[in-house]
Design a protein around this motif. Structure first.
Motif, mmCIF file in Angstrom:
data_model
loop_
_atom_site.group_PDB
_atom_site.id
_atom_site.type_symbol
_atom_site.label_atom_id
_atom_site.label_comp_id
_atom_site.label_asym_id
_atom_site.label_seq_id
_atom_site.Cartn_x
_atom_site.Cartn_y
_atom_site.Cartn_z
ATOM 1 N N LEU A 102 0.838 -1.206 0.000
ATOM 2 C CA LEU A 102 0.000 0.000 0.000
ATOM 3 C C LEU A 102 0.869 1.252 0.000
ATOM 4 O O LEU A 102 0.651 2.185 -0.784
ATOM 5 C CB LEU A 102 -0.913 0.003 1.231
ATOM 6 N N LEU A 103 1.876 1.256 0.861
ATOM 7 C CA LEU A 103 2.743 2.425 0.985
ATOM 8 C C LEU A 103 3.672 2.569 -0.220
ATOM 9 O O LEU A 103 3.966 3.684 -0.654
ATOM 10 C CB LEU A 103 3.543 2.333 2.284
ATOM 11 N N ASP A 104 4.123 1.450 -0.777
ATOM 12 C CA ASP A 104 4.941 1.515 -1.984
ATOM 13 C C ASP A 104 4.138 2.056 -3.162
ATOM 14 O O ASP A 104 4.675 2.798 -3.997
ATOM 15 C CB ASP A 104 5.489 0.130 -2.324
ATOM 16 N N GLN A 105 2.862 1.678 -3.246
ATOM 17 C CA GLN A 105 2.021 2.200 -4.316
ATOM 18 C C GLN A 105 1.776 3.696 -4.142
ATOM 19 O O GLN A 105 1.792 4.459 -5.118
ATOM 20 C CB GLN A 105 0.680 1.450 -4.332
ATOM 21 N N ALA A 106 1.567 4.119 -2.903
ATOM 22 C CA ALA A 106 1.413 5.549 -2.628
ATOM 23 C C ALA A 106 2.658 6.302 -3.068
ATOM 24 O O ALA A 106 2.588 7.382 -3.667
ATOM 25 C CB ALA A 106 1.155 5.765 -1.137
ATOM 26 N N TYR A 107 3.804 5.727 -2.773
ATOM 27 C CA TYR A 107 5.098 6.310 -3.166
ATOM 28 C C TYR A 107 5.212 6.428 -4.682
ATOM 29 O O TYR A 107 5.575 7.481 -5.220
ATOM 30 C CB TYR A 107 6.210 5.417 -2.602
ATOM 31 N N ALA A 108 4.895 5.345 -5.392
ATOM 32 C CA ALA A 108 5.160 5.287 -6.828
ATOM 33 C C ALA A 108 4.147 6.049 -7.662
ATOM 34 O O ALA A 108 4.500 6.672 -8.663
ATOM 35 C CB ALA A 108 5.204 3.821 -7.277
ATOM 36 N N VAL A 109 2.873 5.996 -7.257
ATOM 37 C CA VAL A 109 1.806 6.531 -8.105
ATOM 38 C C VAL A 109 1.543 8.015 -7.847
ATOM 39 O O VAL A 109 1.203 8.754 -8.773
ATOM 40 C CB VAL A 109 0.513 5.705 -7.922
ATOM 41 N N VAL A 110 1.706 8.461 -6.590
ATOM 42 C CA VAL A 110 1.360 9.851 -6.272
ATOM 43 C C VAL A 110 2.523 10.619 -5.648
ATOM 44 O O VAL A 110 2.936 11.662 -6.158
ATOM 45 C CB VAL A 110 0.131 9.915 -5.345
ATOM 46 N N TRP B 105 -1.575 -7.809 -2.470
ATOM 47 C CA TRP B 105 -1.874 -6.608 -3.251
ATOM 48 C C TRP B 105 -3.238 -6.026 -2.919
ATOM 49 O O TRP B 105 -3.679 -5.070 -3.557
ATOM 50 C CB TRP B 105 -1.815 -6.927 -4.755
ATOM 51 N N ILE B 106 -3.926 -6.571 -1.916
ATOM 52 C CA ILE B 106 -5.319 -6.190 -1.675
ATOM 53 C C ILE B 106 -5.464 -4.724 -1.266
ATOM 54 O O ILE B 106 -6.473 -4.073 -1.567
ATOM 55 C CB ILE B 106 -5.955 -7.119 -0.614
ATOM 56 N N LEU B 107 -4.464 -4.169 -0.587
ATOM 57 C CA LEU B 107 -4.500 -2.758 -0.205
ATOM 58 C C LEU B 107 -3.855 -1.859 -1.249
ATOM 59 O O LEU B 107 -4.044 -0.638 -1.220
ATOM 60 C CB LEU B 107 -3.788 -2.560 1.144
ATOM 61 N N LEU B 108 -3.113 -2.454 -2.165
ATOM 62 C CA LEU B 108 -2.376 -1.672 -3.153
ATOM 63 C C LEU B 108 -3.275 -0.774 -4.004
ATOM 64 O O LEU B 108 -2.897 0.359 -4.301
ATOM 65 C CB LEU B 108 -1.557 -2.632 -4.014
ATOM 66 N N PRO B 109 -4.487 -1.216 -4.394
ATOM 67 C CA PRO B 109 -5.335 -0.321 -5.190
ATOM 68 C C PRO B 109 -5.664 0.994 -4.499
ATOM 69 O O PRO B 109 -5.976 1.983 -5.157
ATOM 70 C CB PRO B 109 -6.611 -1.152 -5.403
ATOM 71 N N PHE B 110 -5.595 0.995 -3.166
ATOM 72 C CA PHE B 110 -5.946 2.203 -2.421
ATOM 73 C C PHE B 110 -4.731 3.081 -2.123
ATOM 74 O O PHE B 110 -4.878 4.154 -1.545
ATOM 75 C CB PHE B 110 -6.649 1.814 -1.120
ATOM 76 N N GLY B 111 -3.530 2.612 -2.508
ATOM 77 C CA GLY B 111 -2.318 3.368 -2.197
ATOM 78 C C GLY B 111 -2.305 4.739 -2.841
ATOM 79 O O GLY B 111 -2.000 5.744 -2.194
ATOM 80 N N GLY B 112 -2.634 4.786 -4.123
ATOM 81 C CA GLY B 112 -2.644 6.073 -4.819
ATOM 82 C C GLY B 112 -3.720 6.996 -4.297
ATOM 83 O O GLY B 112 -3.499 8.207 -4.126
ATOM 84 N N LEU B 113 -4.892 6.439 -4.021
ATOM 85 C CA LEU B 113 -5.995 7.257 -3.507
ATOM 86 C C LEU B 113 -5.669 7.781 -2.111
ATOM 87 O O LEU B 113 -5.911 8.960 -1.800
ATOM 88 C CB LEU B 113 -7.281 6.430 -3.485
ATOM 89 N N TYR B 114 -5.109 6.905 -1.280
ATOM 90 C CA TYR B 114 -4.686 7.311 0.070
ATOM 91 C C TYR B 114 -3.698 8.469 -0.003
ATOM 92 O O TYR B 114 -3.832 9.485 0.699
ATOM 93 C CB TYR B 114 -4.069 6.099 0.781
ATOM 94 N N SER C 52 3.655 8.552 6.014
ATOM 95 C CA SER C 52 3.802 7.279 5.301
ATOM 96 C C SER C 52 5.094 6.574 5.716
ATOM 97 O O SER C 52 5.112 5.349 5.899
ATOM 98 C CB SER C 52 3.794 7.520 3.790
ATOM 99 N N GLY C 53 6.168 7.330 5.890
ATOM 100 C CA GLY C 53 7.427 6.737 6.327
ATOM 101 C C GLY C 53 7.341 6.164 7.731
ATOM 102 O O GLY C 53 7.875 5.086 8.009
ATOM 103 N N ALA C 54 6.656 6.878 8.630
ATOM 104 C CA ALA C 54 6.500 6.392 10.004
ATOM 105 C C ALA C 54 5.695 5.099 10.039
ATOM 106 O O ALA C 54 6.028 4.158 10.776
ATOM 107 C CB ALA C 54 5.823 7.463 10.853
ATOM 108 N N LEU C 55 4.643 5.031 9.234
ATOM 109 C CA LEU C 55 3.834 3.811 9.173
ATOM 110 C C LEU C 55 4.643 2.657 8.608
ATOM 111 O O LEU C 55 4.573 1.520 9.114
ATOM 112 C CB LEU C 55 2.583 4.067 8.321
#
Length: 406
Positions: free
Chosen positions: A229-237, A351-360, A377-380
């Motif tokens: 989830l956090l890696d997707q947030a990193y990469a997409v947004v 990958w179940i949380l990954l779809p929400f990484g960008g939205l998060y 995100s880093g702390a989490l």
């Protein structure tokens, strides 16, 4: 064919298909971000692709076991080739809107999922055919995935900069076609096995039952799902927004991804060479600690560009050790008869949380600002990577089991 032949073919197909996918994961969000300027919409597009991907992957396992991993991978790659081509065709025809892009990327996710699961399900057969140690096979394939990420990211940055994101997606479509051809021509025809005549639902339930009873696999799934989830947030947004706000272009974004992936190749190569002799739990824990928090902290504290580049390199090197360890543990514990369905479930759940990484990340950036989004995100990520130290079930990772054939 030599005993390394099937492994070389699978590695080549992985590089081609994953490299193409990596290209689209940069090209599509960049297309949305540059045309709308909206990080929330950028995250929404990522959600639209990855949520159907997760569902389709979970449901594809019995089909892989029934029809064969090679056949399912080839078919899915061919269908993905046409699905990816839809996006640039809509763009060039002037019909592309966010409401047409969302179902288009959802179709891409649905078709890509069985291909990814099927390629992973081929690993035990490839290892057995060459009498190769599992950690060597997973290390080489891990390096192949990282190489694909490097080539895909670098290629995406260059192609987007020179020809634009829509034409770059045509290259992605072609990559799926080449991957299908490589597998069809290069892998030997699989041995005929006695078909499992159980109903589809019963096969799916058997995979779930096995997975839920294995505490090591459950612990790995939960931890990797959150970090994904956090890696997707990193990469997409987070990273694209930082690159754009710092005045860089898509070429620099591709460079950052390529630097991380390139360092990962080295890490995975080391894991392939000496992975059998390394203490699994220690390496897994340290690698995750280096992969996560530092990569977010350098942006949160707005450190100099050279420090950012060095940190991304170190994090990438550490990340290369993770997938070989996780894959080796997984294939040691899963009976070959149900490999497809359990591998597909694990892939889906991680990958179940990954779809929400960008939205998060999009919502967090809009509401709290980019710097705070990096810090939170880093702390989490750091808290999650402490799990192997705090959760007892991870300790069973130390044991090396014989490859399961039950």
């Amino acid at each position: 064919m030599t005993r390394h032949g099937p492994l070389a073919v699978l590695a080549a197909a992985t590089v081609i298909s994953v490299g193409g996918t990596r290209l689209s994961t940069i090209a599509i969000p960049w297309l949305v971000l540059t045309t709308t300027g909206n990080p929330v919409l950028t995250g929404l597009v990522g959600l639209a692709e990855m949520l159907p991907y997760v569902v389709a992957k979970a449901l594809s396992g019995p089909l892989i076991d029934r029809r064969g991993a090679k056949r399912m991978s080839i078919l899915s790659d061919l269908l993905s080739m046409f699905a990816v081509a839809i996006v640039p065709v809509l763009f060039w025809s002037g019909l592309l809107s966010i409401w047409l892009l969302l179902p288009a990327v959802a179709l891409i996710g649905i078709l890509r999922a069985p291909s990814d699961a099927a390629k992973q399900a081929l690993v035990p057969a490839v290892a057995e055919s060459g009498s190769l140690p599992m950690e060597r096979v997973t290390g080489i394939l891990g390096a192949s995935e990282r190489l694909a990420g490097t080539l895909g990211a670098a290629g995406a940055g260059a192609l987007i900069a020179f020809i634009g994101p829509a034409p770059a997606l045509i290259v992605n479509a072609g990559a799926f076609g080449v991957s299908a051809l490589v597998l069809w021509a290069g892998l030997p025809k699989p041995a005929r096995v006695t078909p499992d005549l159980a109903p589809y639902g019963a096969q799916l339930a058997e995979g779930w039952s096995f997975l839920l009873q294995d505490k090591v696999l459950v612990s790995l799934v939960i931890m990797v799902a959150i970090t994904n989830l956090l890696d997707q947030a990193y990469a997409v947004v987070l990273l694209p927004v930082w690159v754009r706000s710092a005045g860089f272009d898509a070429g620099f974004l591709g460079l950052l991804f390529a630097l991380f992936s390139g360092a990962s190749i080295a890490g995975a190569a080391v894991a392939a060479a000496i992975g059998q002799r390394l203490p699994r739990l220690t390496v897994y824990t340290v690698a995750f600690l280096l992969t996560g928090l530092p990569r977010f902290a350098v942006f949160a504290f707005e450190l100099p560009t050279l420090v950012i580049l060095a940190t991304i390199t170190i994090s990438g090197l550490a990340s290369g050790f993770l997938n070989p360890i996780i894959s080796a543990i997984m294939f040691e514990r899963i009976p070959s008869r149900i490999t497809g369905r359990v591998v597909a479930l694990i892939g889906s759940l991680t990958w179940i949380l990954l779809p929400f990484g960008g939205l998060y990340a999009g919502i967090l950036v809009e509401g709290a600002g980019l710097a705070l989004a990096w810090a939170l995100s880093g702390a989490l990520y750091f808290l999650v990577t402490l799990a192997p130290i705090a959760v007892p079930s991870f300790r069973d990772m130390r044991r090396r089991l014989p490859l399961s054939t039950v």
